[in-house]
Design a protein around this motif. Sequence first.
Motif, short mmCIF file in Angstrom:
data_model
loop_
_atom_site.label_atom_id
_atom_site.label_comp_id
_atom_site.label_asym_id
_atom_site.label_seq_id
_atom_site.Cartn_x
_atom_site.Cartn_y
_atom_site.Cartn_z
N GLY A 1 -29.60 55.15 23.40
CA GLY A 1 -28.50 54.22 23.60
C GLY A 1 -28.66 53.55 24.94
N HIS A 2 -27.64 52.83 25.38
CA HIS A 2 -27.73 52.15 26.68
C HIS A 2 -27.94 53.17 27.79
N GLU A 3 -27.21 54.29 27.75
CA GLU A 3 -27.37 55.38 28.70
C GLU A 3 -27.28 56.70 27.94
N PRO A 4 -28.43 57.30 27.56
CA PRO A 4 -28.40 58.57 26.83
C PRO A 4 -27.67 59.65 27.62
N GLY A 5 -27.03 60.54 26.89
CA GLY A 5 -26.30 61.63 27.53
C GLY A 5 -25.31 62.26 26.58
N ILE A 6 -24.38 63.04 27.14
CA ILE A 6 -23.34 63.70 26.36
C ILE A 6 -22.00 63.12 26.78
N TYR A 7 -21.20 62.70 25.81
CA TYR A 7 -19.94 62.02 26.09
C TYR A 7 -18.76 62.76 25.46
N ASP A 8 -17.65 62.73 26.15
CA ASP A 8 -16.48 63.50 25.75
C ASP A 8 -15.62 62.84 24.69
N THR A 9 -15.79 61.53 24.48
CA THR A 9 -14.95 60.83 23.51
C THR A 9 -15.79 59.89 22.66
N TRP A 10 -15.28 59.58 21.49
CA TRP A 10 -15.94 58.62 20.61
C TRP A 10 -16.00 57.24 21.26
N GLU A 11 -14.96 56.88 22.00
CA GLU A 11 -14.92 55.58 22.65
C GLU A 11 -16.09 55.43 23.62
N GLU A 12 -16.37 56.50 24.40
CA GLU A 12 -17.49 56.45 25.33
C GLU A 12 -18.82 56.38 24.59
N CYS A 13 -18.93 57.14 23.51
CA CYS A 13 -20.15 57.12 22.70
C CYS A 13 -20.37 55.73 22.11
N LYS A 14 -19.31 55.12 21.64
CA LYS A 14 -19.41 53.79 21.02
C LYS A 14 -19.89 52.75 22.02
N VAL A 15 -19.42 52.85 23.26
CA VAL A 15 -19.85 51.91 24.30
C VAL A 15 -21.37 52.01 24.50
N GLN A 16 -21.90 53.24 24.46
CA GLN A 16 -23.32 53.44 24.72
C GLN A 16 -24.22 53.08 23.54
N THR A 17 -23.66 53.02 22.34
CA THR A 17 -24.48 52.78 21.15
C THR A 17 -24.26 51.41 20.50
N SER A 18 -23.10 50.82 20.75
CA SER A 18 -22.79 49.53 20.13
C SER A 18 -23.76 48.46 20.60
N GLY A 19 -24.37 47.78 19.64
CA GLY A 19 -25.31 46.70 19.96
C GLY A 19 -26.68 47.16 20.39
N TYR A 20 -26.94 48.47 20.35
CA TYR A 20 -28.24 49.00 20.74
C TYR A 20 -29.06 49.25 19.48
N ALA A 21 -30.14 48.51 19.29
CA ALA A 21 -30.98 48.66 18.11
C ALA A 21 -31.63 50.04 18.08
N GLY A 22 -31.46 50.75 16.97
CA GLY A 22 -32.07 52.07 16.84
C GLY A 22 -31.33 53.16 17.56
N ALA A 23 -30.03 52.95 17.86
CA ALA A 23 -29.25 53.98 18.53
C ALA A 23 -29.24 55.27 17.71
N ARG A 24 -29.31 56.41 18.41
CA ARG A 24 -29.28 57.71 17.74
C ARG A 24 -28.24 58.58 18.43
N TYR A 25 -27.28 59.05 17.65
CA TYR A 25 -26.16 59.79 18.23
C TYR A 25 -25.56 60.69 17.17
N LYS A 26 -24.80 61.70 17.62
CA LYS A 26 -24.16 62.62 16.69
C LYS A 26 -23.06 63.39 17.40
N GLY A 27 -22.00 63.72 16.66
CA GLY A 27 -20.91 64.51 17.20
C GLY A 27 -21.12 65.99 16.97
N PHE A 28 -20.65 66.83 17.92
CA PHE A 28 -20.78 68.28 17.82
C PHE A 28 -19.45 68.94 18.14
#
Length: 207
Positions: A13-40
Amino acid sequence: MAKKSKWYVVWQGHEPGIYDTWEECKVQTSGYAGARYKGFGSRSEAMRAYEEGAESYVRHNYLREADALSSAPPSFRALAVDAACSGNPGVLEYRGVLVDERREIFHVGPFPKGTNNIGEFLAIVHALALLKKHNLSMPIYSDSVTAIAWVRNKRCKTLLPRDAQTEHLLGVVARAEQWLKENTYQTQILKWDTSRWGEIPADFGRK
């Protein structure tokens, strides 16, 4: 105070890492081609997955996780491919569809005369070349054991005779074989489990 139930890993994503909320995750993956993410469900689980890396996590954990989720089909970012042939041999086409979005990203054909196995083989190679060209990382799913083996061996073992109707298609097959011999890739090619998950998302729906 409500108990927290999700932590989000962004592998790509724009800045790979671990995020506490979906909103933060969405910011990092929205518009990023090939974004890879998952909730735990826990931060420790998210940390292990992040450190393991996306490819390793899918290889070691994802199919077991699908079993735990009542055999639900993968929602992970992946590319599914399939072919359709009207007769065998017959009019042939193939395509690739993003699993999570159910969005078609390539569609090739029709060729006047081919076989389903050839189409499945070409679909996988097309997907491999497309992902490599655009520097994208995601697994490829196919429901064809034969095509997966052909790709692994870098050879389309078809018995389709060469004639005026098959000349162009067999030329495409030759180029696909040459691409496999000249290129390396890290992309996982996985078998779609039709018996548990239903038809592969790239299926043409003509059965």
